[in-house]
Design a protein around this motif. Structure first.
Motif, PDB file in Angstrom:
ATOM      1  N   ASP A  64     -11.607  -1.637 -14.190  1.00 12.59           N
ATOM      2  CA  ASP A  64     -11.057  -1.657 -15.545  1.00 12.59           C
ATOM      3  C   ASP A  64      -9.595  -2.069 -15.424  1.00 12.59           C
ATOM      4  OD1 ASP A  64     -13.325  -0.648 -16.953  1.00 12.59           O
ATOM      5  OD2 ASP A  64     -12.794   1.396 -16.340  1.00 12.59           O
ATOM      6  N   ILE A  65      -9.085  -2.703 -16.460  1.00 11.12           N
ATOM      7  CA  ILE A  65      -7.645  -2.929 -16.552  1.00 11.12           C
ATOM      8  C   ILE A  65      -7.154  -2.070 -17.703  1.00 11.12           C
ATOM      9  CG2 ILE A  65      -5.768  -4.581 -16.895  1.00 11.12           C
ATOM     10  CD1 ILE A  65      -7.667  -6.778 -15.873  1.00 11.12           C
ATOM     11  N   ILE A  66      -6.295  -1.115 -17.372  1.00  7.51           N
ATOM     12  CA  ILE A  66      -5.778  -0.167 -18.360  1.00  7.51           C
ATOM     13  C   ILE A  66      -4.261  -0.158 -18.249  1.00  7.51           C
ATOM     14  CG2 ILE A  66      -5.763   2.232 -19.140  1.00  7.51           C
ATOM     15  CD1 ILE A  66      -8.504   2.534 -17.655  1.00  7.51           C
ATOM     16  N   ASP A  67      -3.585  -0.467 -19.347  1.00  4.82           N
ATOM     17  CA  ASP A  67      -2.115  -0.478 -19.390  1.00  4.82           C
ATOM     18  C   ASP A  67      -1.510  -1.330 -18.261  1.00  4.82           C
ATOM     19  OD1 ASP A  67      -2.104   1.186 -21.638  1.00  4.82           O
ATOM     20  OD2 ASP A  67      -2.136   2.999 -20.403  1.00  4.82           O
ATOM     21  N   GLY A  68      -2.113  -2.492 -18.023  1.00  4.65           N
ATOM     22  CA  GLY A  68      -1.584  -3.426 -17.029  1.00  4.65           C
ATOM     23  C   GLY A  68      -1.868  -3.068 -15.582  1.00  4.65           C
ATOM     24  N   LYS A  69      -2.688  -2.040 -15.363  1.00  2.00           N
ATOM     25  CA  LYS A  69      -3.032  -1.629 -14.000  1.00  2.00           C
ATOM     26  C   LYS A  69      -4.532  -1.808 -13.780  1.00  2.00           C
ATOM     27  CE  LYS A  69       0.741   1.665 -13.501  1.00  2.00           C
ATOM     28  NZ  LYS A  69       1.620   0.798 -12.779  1.00  2.00           N
ATOM     29  N   VAL A  70      -4.893  -2.180 -12.559  1.00  2.00           N
ATOM     30  CA  VAL A  70      -6.292  -2.363 -12.193  1.00  2.00           C
ATOM     31  C   VAL A  70      -6.824  -1.035 -11.652  1.00  2.00           C
ATOM     32  CG1 VAL A  70      -7.894  -3.544 -10.656  1.00  2.00           C
ATOM     33  CG2 VAL A  70      -6.001  -4.808 -11.707  1.00  2.00           C
ATOM     34  N   ALA A  82      -9.463  -2.891  -2.291  1.00  2.00           N
ATOM     35  CA  ALA A  82      -8.067  -2.786  -2.733  1.00  2.00           C
ATOM     36  C   ALA A  82      -7.206  -3.744  -1.921  1.00  2.00           C
ATOM     37  CB  ALA A  82      -7.566  -1.355  -2.600  1.00  2.00           C
ATOM     38  N   ASP A  83      -7.422  -3.792  -0.617  1.00  2.00           N
ATOM     39  CA  ASP A  83      -6.672  -4.719   0.231  1.00  2.00           C
ATOM     40  C   ASP A  83      -6.992  -6.176  -0.122  1.00  2.00           C
ATOM     41  OD1 ASP A  83      -5.484  -2.582   1.564  1.00  2.00           O
ATOM     42  OD2 ASP A  83      -6.999  -2.561   3.151  1.00  2.00           O
ATOM     43  N   GLU A  84      -8.244  -6.444  -0.446  1.00  2.00           N
ATOM     44  CA  GLU A  84      -8.621  -7.801  -0.848  1.00  2.00           C
ATOM     45  C   GLU A  84      -7.933  -8.200  -2.152  1.00  2.00           C
ATOM     46  OE1 GLU A  84     -12.790  -8.879  -0.547  1.00  2.00           O
ATOM     47  OE2 GLU A  84     -13.097  -7.205   0.845  1.00  2.00           O
ATOM     48  N   LEU A  85      -7.855  -7.263  -3.095  1.00  2.00           N
ATOM     49  CA  LEU A  85      -7.185  -7.560  -4.365  1.00  2.00           C
ATOM     50  C   LEU A  85      -5.693  -7.803  -4.164  1.00  2.00           C
ATOM     51  CD1 LEU A  85      -8.995  -5.046  -6.747  1.00  2.00           C
ATOM     52  CD2 LEU A  85      -9.399  -7.502  -6.509  1.00  2.00           C
ATOM     53  N   ILE A  86      -5.080  -7.062  -3.255  1.00  2.00           N
ATOM     54  CA  ILE A  86      -3.671  -7.289  -2.930  1.00  2.00           C
ATOM     55  C   ILE A  86      -3.488  -8.695  -2.369  1.00  2.00           C
ATOM     56  CG2 ILE A  86      -1.789  -6.606  -1.385  1.00  2.00           C
ATOM     57  CD1 ILE A  86      -2.885  -3.683  -1.707  1.00  2.00           C
ATOM     58  N   ALA A  87      -4.365  -9.085  -1.462  1.00  2.00           N
ATOM     59  CA  ALA A  87      -4.288 -10.425  -0.864  1.00  2.00           C
ATOM     60  C   ALA A  87      -4.475 -11.519  -1.920  1.00  2.00           C
ATOM     61  CB  ALA A  87      -5.336 -10.574   0.245  1.00  2.00           C
ATOM     62  N   LEU A  88      -5.198 -11.212  -2.986  1.00  2.00           N
ATOM     63  CA  LEU A  88      -5.433 -12.181  -4.060  1.00  2.00           C
ATOM     64  C   LEU A  88      -4.309 -12.211  -5.097  1.00  2.00           C
ATOM     65  CD1 LEU A  88      -9.250 -11.576  -4.572  1.00  2.00           C
ATOM     66  CD2 LEU A  88      -8.171 -13.609  -3.570  1.00  2.00           C
ATOM     67  N   GLU A  93       1.238  -1.518  -6.348  1.00  2.00           N
ATOM     68  CA  GLU A  93       1.649  -0.481  -7.294  1.00  2.00           C
ATOM     69  C   GLU A  93       0.919  -0.573  -8.640  1.00  2.00           C
ATOM     70  OE1 GLU A  93       4.697  -3.829  -7.448  1.00  2.00           O
ATOM     71  OE2 GLU A  93       3.803  -2.643  -5.834  1.00  2.00           O
ATOM     72  N   ASN A  94       0.088  -1.611  -8.801  1.00  2.00           N
ATOM     73  CA  ASN A  94      -0.710  -1.764 -10.021  1.00  2.00           C
ATOM     74  C   ASN A  94      -2.198  -1.562  -9.765  1.00  2.00           C
ATOM     75  OD1 ASN A  94       1.468  -2.189 -11.685  1.00  2.00           O
ATOM     76  ND2 ASN A  94       1.415  -4.402 -11.458  1.00  2.00           N
ATOM     77  N   ILE A  95      -2.529  -0.968  -8.625  1.00  2.00           N
ATOM     78  CA  ILE A  95      -3.924  -0.659  -8.306  1.00  2.00           C
ATOM     79  C   ILE A  95      -4.081   0.856  -8.279  1.00  2.00           C
ATOM     80  CG2 ILE A  95      -5.742  -0.771  -6.557  1.00  2.00           C
ATOM     81  CD1 ILE A  95      -4.579  -3.476  -5.695  1.00  2.00           C
ATOM     82  N   ILE A  96      -5.061   1.336  -9.019  1.00  2.00           N
ATOM     83  CA  ILE A  96      -5.366   2.766  -9.067  1.00  2.00           C
ATOM     84  C   ILE A  96      -6.787   2.965  -8.543  1.00  2.00           C
ATOM     85  CG2 ILE A  96      -5.677   4.781 -10.560  1.00  2.00           C
ATOM     86  CD1 ILE A  96      -3.581   3.485 -12.438  1.00  2.00           C
ATOM     87  N   LEU A  97      -6.925   3.824  -7.564  1.00  2.00           N
ATOM     88  CA  LEU A  97      -8.233   4.140  -7.003  1.00  2.00           C
ATOM     89  C   LEU A  97      -8.847   5.255  -7.841  1.00  2.00           C
ATOM     90  CD1 LEU A  97      -7.257   4.059  -3.225  1.00  2.00           C
ATOM     91  CD2 LEU A  97      -8.119   2.188  -4.648  1.00  2.00           C
ATOM     92  N   GLY A  98      -9.468   4.859  -8.932  1.00  2.00           N
ATOM     93  CA  GLY A  98      -9.977   5.803  -9.913  1.00  2.00           C
ATOM     94  C   GLY A  98     -11.045   6.737  -9.383  1.00  2.00           C
ATOM     95  N   LEU A 108      -2.296   7.936  -0.888  1.00  2.00           N
ATOM     96  CA  LEU A 108      -2.928   6.721  -0.373  1.00  2.00           C
ATOM     97  C   LEU A 108      -2.076   5.465  -0.495  1.00  2.00           C
ATOM     98  CD1 LEU A 108      -6.545   7.354  -1.689  1.00  2.00           C
ATOM     99  CD2 LEU A 108      -5.661   7.734   0.619  1.00  2.00           C
ATOM    100  N   GLY A 109      -0.913   5.578  -1.123  1.00  2.00           N
ATOM    101  CA  GLY A 109      -0.007   4.434  -1.209  1.00  2.00           C
ATOM    102  C   GLY A 109      -0.295   3.484  -2.353  1.00  2.00           C
ATOM    103  N   PHE A 110      -1.164   3.897  -3.280  1.00  2.00           N
ATOM    104  CA  PHE A 110      -1.451   3.081  -4.449  1.00  2.00           C
ATOM    105  C   PHE A 110      -0.903   3.805  -5.672  1.00  2.00           C
ATOM    106  CE2 PHE A 110      -4.574   1.757  -1.342  1.00  2.00           C
ATOM    107  CZ  PHE A 110      -4.552   0.379  -1.462  1.00  2.00           C
ATOM    108  N   ALA A 111      -1.053   3.187  -6.832  1.00  2.00           N
ATOM    109  CA  ALA A 111      -0.593   3.822  -8.070  1.00  2.00           C
ATOM    110  C   ALA A 111      -1.387   5.098  -8.332  1.00  2.00           C
ATOM    111  CB  ALA A 111      -0.736   2.857  -9.242  1.00  2.00           C
ATOM    112  N   VAL A 112      -0.767   6.026  -9.021  1.00  2.00           N
ATOM    113  CA  VAL A 112      -1.412   7.292  -9.339  1.00  2.00           C
ATOM    114  C   VAL A 112      -2.106   7.205 -10.689  1.00  2.00           C
ATOM    115  CG1 VAL A 112      -1.046   9.757  -9.735  1.00  2.00           C
ATOM    116  CG2 VAL A 112       0.213   8.581  -7.927  1.00  2.00           C
TER     117      VAL A 112
END
Length: 113
Positions: A64-70, A82-88, A93-98, A108-112
């Motif tokens: 999902d994309i919510i408030d500009g974060k994936v 998550a690493d693949e999306l970063i490479a893309l 800081e805009n990835i949340i592991l929901g 985990l070093g990603f967005a909260v």
């Protein structure tokens, strides 16, 4: 809003690339991309019959994309998406592991959220 459009394109390309891979274990199972681009919900669903014995309906990925974060809501594969999306091009800081509890996400070093 610019990030949302960019992230949508990245997610759709990621899903298209992954959907092109046929499972050798499920030759009669299709990969289907389910995308609600207006509300920003994206899934890759595997659908079909396992050797004509068992019906398969399996969500491999859900974003999902919510408030500009994936938000990665589901990753039912062994890939580090998550690493693949970063490479893309999606910022860490805009990835949340929901699929992790909020208190775990912070470690985990990603967005909260």
């Amino acid at each position: 809003m610019a990030n949302t459009k960019k992230y949508q394109q990245i997610i759709l390309q990621f899903l298209e690339d992954y959907a092109a891979i046929k499972s050798p274990f499920w030759p009669d199972v299709q990969n289907q991309i389910v995308a609600d681009t207006q509300n920003h919900h994206y899934q890759l669903v595997r659908l079909g019959w396992d050797e004509k014995k068992r019906f398969v309906h399996y969500v491999a990925f859900h974003f999902d994309i919510i408030d500009g974060k994936v938000w990665i809501q589901a990753n039912n594969t062994d890939r580090e998406i998550a690493d693949e999306l970063i490479a893309l091009g999606i910022n860490r800081e805009n990835i949340i592991l929901g699929f992790h509890k909020p208190e775990v996400r912070a470690k985990l070093g990603f967005a909260v959220a």
